[in-house]
Scaffold this active site. Structure first.
Site, mmCIF file in Angstrom:
data_model
loop_
_atom_site.group_PDB
_atom_site.id
_atom_site.type_symbol
_atom_site.label_atom_id
_atom_site.label_comp_id
_atom_site.label_asym_id
_atom_site.label_seq_id
_atom_site.Cartn_x
_atom_site.Cartn_y
_atom_site.Cartn_z
ATOM 1 N N HIS A 284 -5.228 -3.676 -2.621
ATOM 2 C CA HIS A 284 -4.939 -2.742 -3.718
ATOM 3 C C HIS A 284 -4.876 -3.416 -5.085
ATOM 4 O O HIS A 284 -4.709 -2.737 -6.090
ATOM 5 C CB HIS A 284 -3.625 -2.003 -3.456
ATOM 6 N N LYS B 145 -11.379 0.146 -1.771
ATOM 7 C CA LYS B 145 -10.391 0.735 -2.688
ATOM 8 C C LYS B 145 -11.040 0.792 -4.082
ATOM 9 O O LYS B 145 -11.891 1.636 -4.299
ATOM 10 C CB LYS B 145 -9.097 -0.081 -2.650
ATOM 11 N N SER C 237 0.794 -1.224 0.000
ATOM 12 C CA SER C 237 0.000 0.000 0.000
ATOM 13 C C SER C 237 0.828 1.276 0.000
ATOM 14 O O SER C 237 0.396 2.293 -0.516
ATOM 15 C CB SER C 237 -0.949 -0.001 1.197
#
Ligand SMILES: *Cc1c(COP(=O)(O)O)cnc(C)c1O
Length: 389
Positions: A208, A237, A180
């Site tokens: 992610h 996300k 991240s």
């Protein structure tokens, strides 16, 4: 010492170290440019990689279910909180991740805590990448197993640590899929080979990577063509909504449902939020062009900033960390960016190691090419002004 005075003194130390944090106030729905405290800013720090958080299909889906099912879920999943929408979302998540089953948590943070605190037993060991996300670190702390840290994506070090831990009952390798703060992609193909050789299990946090990596955006499993024992993810996300999940075998999900405390003891997310997530997954699977658009920006920003002389870390992901080094210099950089209408906060210790402060840029499919031009021009100017390039 009075309570508040004690806290003030500790906060003073935080301030002296240049690590004081404050929140900023957004005055609009997530999009590429937003009103931040009365000033319009181009947002280059959002995790809404595909530009879905403000998408009308998600909003409509949520609004409809909000009217039908109410504002809250009224209980944990095991009591009155489980609805058709929670189940529909889990079915879709399992299909998306191509696993037998999936289990929804309130957040990715809690999914990590829930998996790591319940799976390994006392005689087991967790092998954890040095730069894993805070929620993995906290999950390891709550686990009954020991934790051994290996160097960031260093497969030689991981092999050594696997050899050193043969006396444990079971071994679990746990890693971010895409890191991240560094934008690195974990070498999961090699990791799976090591795991097979040393009889370890693999837990991947694909926060992610979900929606971003792989032909259909399924994440690192699709990118590498692998099947980890446990995949963790978040909808906060690229899906643009909220909620975390674990995906894997039916037995894994049955186990977590029975043993994972953040699942058992927390009120379920509202059904309306599940409906928005279902809509997000549909768009993610169908609209490949969003991912393609995103990756063209990634390539362009990385190439341009590198050519300007900036030091970047990471692989081809929408997380583009620009190393500045010194905490104060990073703060100055961010401030100057903001003066130019670009919002990209500095990431400082303890989120990243000391001396590795950075501007963590993220690009999204919602940007247009003019936005990217402005970003590159601003980096050029400010980089020269601060003698960084
Ligand atoms: C953001 C993030 C999480 C936490 O997910 P939330 O849904 O925001 O709680 C977990 N792991 C990683 C790697 C993340 O980047």
């Amino acid at each position: 010492m009075p309570f508040d005075q004690w806290l003030e003194e500790r906060l003073d130390k935080t301030k002296q170290a240049g690590l004081y944090r404050q929140m900023r106030t957004m005055q609009e729905a997530p999009q590429s440019s937003m009103l931040v405290e009365e000033k319009r800013q181009l947002i280059f720090s959002s995790n809404d990689y595909l530009g879905l958080a403000g998408h009308s299909r998600l909003i409509d889906a949520a609004a409809e279910v909000l009217r039908e099912f109410g504002a809250g879920s009224s209980g944990s999943r095991l009591l009155t909180g489980n609805t058709v929408w929670h189940e529909k979302l889990e079915d879709r998540l399992a299909a998306f991740k191509q696993t037998e089953a999936a289990l929804l948590f309130s957040s990715g943070y809690l999914a990590n805590i829930g998996v790591l605190s319940s799976l390994p037993e006392k005689e087991d060991v967790l092998l954890s990448d040095r730069l894993n996300h805070a929620s993995i670190i906290d999950g390891c702390r709550l686990s009954k197993a020991d934790t051994v840290i290996y160097n960031h994506v260093d497969m030689d070090d991981l092999r050594e640590k696997l050899e050193q831990t043969v006396s444990y009952n079971r071994r679990f390798i746990v890693t971010d899929g895409v890191f991240s703060m560094d934008g690195t992609i974990a070498p999961l193909d090699q990791m799976m080979e090591l795991a097979a050789r040393y009889e370890a299990f693999v837990i991947v946090d694909d926060a992610h990577a979900t929606g971003v990596l792989g032909e259909s955006g399924r994440g690192t499993s699709e990118y590498f063509g692998i099947t980890p024992d446990v995949t963790i993810g978040t909808l906060s996300k690229a899906a643009g909504t909220e909620g975390g999940f674990a995906a894997g075998s039916k037995t894994l999900i049955d186990f977590l449902l029975n043993h994972s405390r953040p699942f058992i003891f927390q009120t379920a997310v509202p059904p309306a939020s599940c409906a928005a997530s279902v809509a997000a997954l549909q768009i993610m699977e169908k609209q490949k062009e969003r991912r393609e658009q995103l990756m063209t920006y990634v390539t362009r920003v990385k190439r341009s900033l590198t050519n300007l002389g900036f030091q970047l870390t990471g692989d081809e992901t929408p997380i583009i960390p620009v190393l500045i080094g010194d905490v104060e210099q990073a703060g100055r950089f961010t401030k100057k960016l903001e003066e130019q209408g670009i919002y990209a906060p500095a990431i400082r210790p303890p989120t990243v190691p000391a001396g590795e402060s950075r501007i963590r840029l993220t690009v999204t499919a919602a940007h247009d090419s003019g936005d990217v031009d402005k970003l590159i021009t601003a980096f050029h100017e400010i980089g020269e002004e601060l003698n960084l390039i």
